[in-house]
Design a protein around this motif. Structure first.
Motif, PDB file in Angstrom:
ATOM      1  N   ASP A 108       8.729  27.231 122.873  1.00 52.78           N
ATOM      2  CA  ASP A 108       7.502  27.153 123.675  1.00 52.78           C
ATOM      3  C   ASP A 108       7.120  28.539 124.186  1.00 52.78           C
ATOM      4  O   ASP A 108       5.949  28.932 124.157  1.00 52.78           O
ATOM      5  CB  ASP A 108       7.716  26.174 124.840  1.00 52.78           C
ATOM      6  CG  ASP A 108       6.432  25.891 125.606  1.00 52.78           C
ATOM      7  OD1 ASP A 108       5.344  25.945 124.994  1.00 52.78           O
ATOM      8  OD2 ASP A 108       6.517  25.604 126.811  1.00 52.78           O
TER       9      ASP A 108
ATOM     10  N   GLU B 208       6.003  31.469 130.648  1.00 54.36           N
ATOM     11  CA  GLU B 208       7.101  30.502 130.746  1.00 54.36           C
ATOM     12  C   GLU B 208       8.077  30.862 131.872  1.00 54.36           C
ATOM     13  O   GLU B 208       9.245  30.490 131.829  1.00 54.36           O
ATOM     14  CB  GLU B 208       7.864  30.410 129.418  1.00 54.36           C
ATOM     15  CG  GLU B 208       7.243  29.468 128.423  1.00 54.36           C
ATOM     16  CD  GLU B 208       7.774  28.049 128.543  1.00 54.36           C
ATOM     17  OE1 GLU B 208       7.118  27.254 129.246  1.00 54.36           O
ATOM     18  OE2 GLU B 208       8.813  27.740 127.968  1.00 54.36           O
TER      19      GLU B 208
ATOM     20  N   HIS C 199       4.472  26.387 132.959  1.00 59.93           N
ATOM     21  CA  HIS C 199       4.376  24.965 133.297  1.00 59.93           C
ATOM     22  C   HIS C 199       5.607  24.478 134.066  1.00 59.93           C
ATOM     23  O   HIS C 199       5.765  23.279 134.277  1.00 59.93           O
ATOM     24  CB  HIS C 199       4.145  24.116 132.038  1.00 59.93           C
ATOM     25  CG  HIS C 199       5.361  24.000 131.155  1.00 59.93           C
ATOM     26  ND1 HIS C 199       5.914  22.792 130.801  1.00 59.93           N
ATOM     27  CD2 HIS C 199       6.121  24.942 130.571  1.00 59.93           C
ATOM     28  CE1 HIS C 199       6.964  23.010 130.029  1.00 59.93           C
ATOM     29  NE2 HIS C 199       7.112  24.305 129.864  1.00 59.93           N
TER      30      HIS C 199
ATOM     31  N   ASP D  65       9.767  21.235 123.626  1.00 59.21           N
ATOM     32  CA  ASP D  65       9.731  21.145 125.088  1.00 59.21           C
ATOM     33  C   ASP D  65       9.596  19.712 125.575  1.00 59.21           C
ATOM     34  O   ASP D  65      10.038  19.378 126.669  1.00 59.21           O
ATOM     35  CB  ASP D  65       8.588  21.991 125.653  1.00 59.21           C
ATOM     36  CG  ASP D  65       9.108  23.266 126.285  1.00 59.21           C
ATOM     37  OD1 ASP D  65      10.068  23.814 125.736  1.00 59.21           O
ATOM     38  OD2 ASP D  65       8.575  23.678 127.329  1.00 59.21           O
TER      39      ASP D  65
HETATM   40 MN   LIG Z   1       8.164  25.397 128.159  1.00 59.42          MN
END
Ligand SMILES: [Mn+2]
Length: 470
Positions: A164, A226, A248, A300
């Motif tokens: 991710d 991230e 996130h 993820d």
């Molecule tokens: Mn992530």
């Protein structure tokens, strides 16, 4: 064939759209002038007549239509027209425009398939635009920051970047390039897992270890991906304030200092946010980028089972059609190197189990990345919830740990066990440590060295988890 009964503004717009889609149409309207205009505009079947008269509708073939659209502003007229249609057919689907004060009750007897309430449609559109506007405003700000970056943007990811993080950083790099600047993707830790290395290698992504960056201040702007706070799960020095933060992971937002921040704990992956950016900015998502982003969301969300939202699935729907699925398969099932296999066999053979703990000494290694893979593998053994795999590479003992026991924070345990004789750290579920061999100075014979290392590690580890060595 579709039937349009009454061809005012809405009816006309619907007819035009359907004509664009090369659909067959029949239009019924009572107004002579309108009929003339429609004929001039090349609508094929235009019938002058009363839309509440079943006979007119029968002649127009309305009973056999695929659907009937009744969209005039006069709701009483619409209802009478619908009643006339129902006299011809109980089955033909009817879409009807309601009035300003209509209630759903009044359409029940007519068996209307879709009732359109203009006020609701307007409100919904307004709310939709609101979201769009918010994103547009944000992206304008992002653009402003990047356009003011003559010396480029340093895109720093979380430590040991996962797919991710890699896909999101790659996307931001594309955005930076689109805005006329350049960017490097910088990471701390290592690219662990064969899958992650396969992602990087197969896509030819250039990632720069932070140790190789002489001065981060050589870049005009710094982005953190991230991760959101310098030094926390990333190697950005704590005294640097990033310009851009996109993440996130849940965080107390008041602690996040950045001119631009987009932190959405509600989405399953940062890749989802970046997919939205790319789409909104009309930047082409190449098959490679789509594959990386799709893989980022996939890992993820644990194959779309964990914390997946509508936003994630919207991104997935878009990426799925663009991604290179052969490439994705290659990334997901990388070939195991002979060395990994050797280390794994050593790890299995030398395993020592105490309770739910498994410790294993794999001896001398060349590639320390093989350790976490062996640890991941052994964590699948029945009854085992914490694994430590260690080996000697160069003049350092490398230790890699994996844990699924929720009562244990492995990062803290490793810190406690090995922090004062080397370096250690990590998360509750995955951690690592390094101990310099100088500690056992003087020991020349390899076998004795291994034995000493084993004793020291076992002893210190069990002490740290509160199980004293007997
Ligand atoms: Mn992530």
């Amino acid at each position: 064939m579709y039937a349009i009964l009454g061809c005012g503004t809405a009816g006309y717009l619907a007819a035009s759209r359907l004509q664009e889609q090369k659909k067959k149409l029949v239009i019924v309207d009572i107004d002579e002038k309108r009929i003339e205009v429609l004929k001039e505009r090349n609508f094929e079947r235009v019938i002058k007549g009363d839309i509440t008269d079943p006979e007119t509708l029968r002649e127009a073939g309305v009973g056999e239509a695929e659907a009937v659209l009744i969209l005039t502003t006069d709701v009483e007229l619409n209802k009478r027209a619908a009643a006339a249609v129902r006299k011809l057919s109980r089955d033909v689907p009817i879409i009807l425009r309601a009035g300003k004060d209509s209630s759903s009750e009044e359409f029940k007897p007519l068996d209307i398939d879709v009732v359109i309430y203009p006020t609701i449609v307007v409100a919904d559109e307004a709310i939709k635009s609101l979201r769009e506007l918010g994103l547009r405003k944000k992206l304008r700000m992002l653009r402003k920051i990047i356009e003011d970056a003559p010396k480029g943007v340093a895109i720093v990811t979380q430590d040991n970047p996962d797919p991710d993080a890699i896909a999101s950083a790659l996307s931001l790099k594309r955005i930076v390039e689109e805005f006329g600047s350049k960017a490097d993707i910088i990471y701390g830790g290592e690219i662990g897992h064969e899958e992650n290395r396969a992602l990087v290698n197969l896509l030819g992504i250039t990632l720069v270890p932070i140790a190789k960056v002489r001065d981060l201040r050589g870049y005009s702007k710094i982005a953190l991906i991230e991760a959101s706070i310098p030094g926390e799960n990333n190697s950005l020095p704590k005294n640097i304030v990033p310009d851009i933060v996109i993440d996130h992971h849940p965080v107390d937002e008041s602690r996040v200092k950045a001119a631009y921040k987009d932190i959405r704990p509600e989405v399953g992956a940062t890749s989802t946010i970046l997919t939205e950016y790319l789409t909104h900015l009309n930047i082409e998502i190449t098959p490679e980028l789509a594959t990386a982003l799709l893989y980022g969301i996939k890992t993820d969300t644990n194959d779309f089972t964990r914390g997946t939202t509508g936003e994630d699935l919207k991104a997935v729907a878009l990426l799925y059609s663009k991604a290179d699925h052969d490439l994705l398969l290659k990334i997901e099932t990388p070939l195991m190197s002979a060395e990994t296999l050797d280390v794994l066999s050593e790890a299995i053979r030398n395993r020592k189990i105490r309770g739910s703990f498994l410790l294993t000494n794999v001896g001398f290694i060349r590639d320390r990345d093989t350790l976490p893979q062996a640890a991941d593998y052994l964590l699948r053994l029945e009854g085992i919830s914490t694994v430590l795999v260690y080996g000697i590479g160069g003049d350092v003992i490398h230790i890699s740990g994996r844990n699924k026991d929720i009562r244990i924070n492995l990062g803290e345990v490793m810190q406690k066990a090995f922090g004062n004789i080397g370096s250690a750290g990590g998360h509750a579920t995955a951690a690592a440590a390094k101990i310099p061999l100088g500690l056992f100075g003087g020991v020349k014979d390899k076998e004795s060295l291994l034995k000493l290392a084993e004793e020291a590690i076992t002893d210190r580890f069990f002490r740290a988890v509160g199980l004293e060595e007997k």
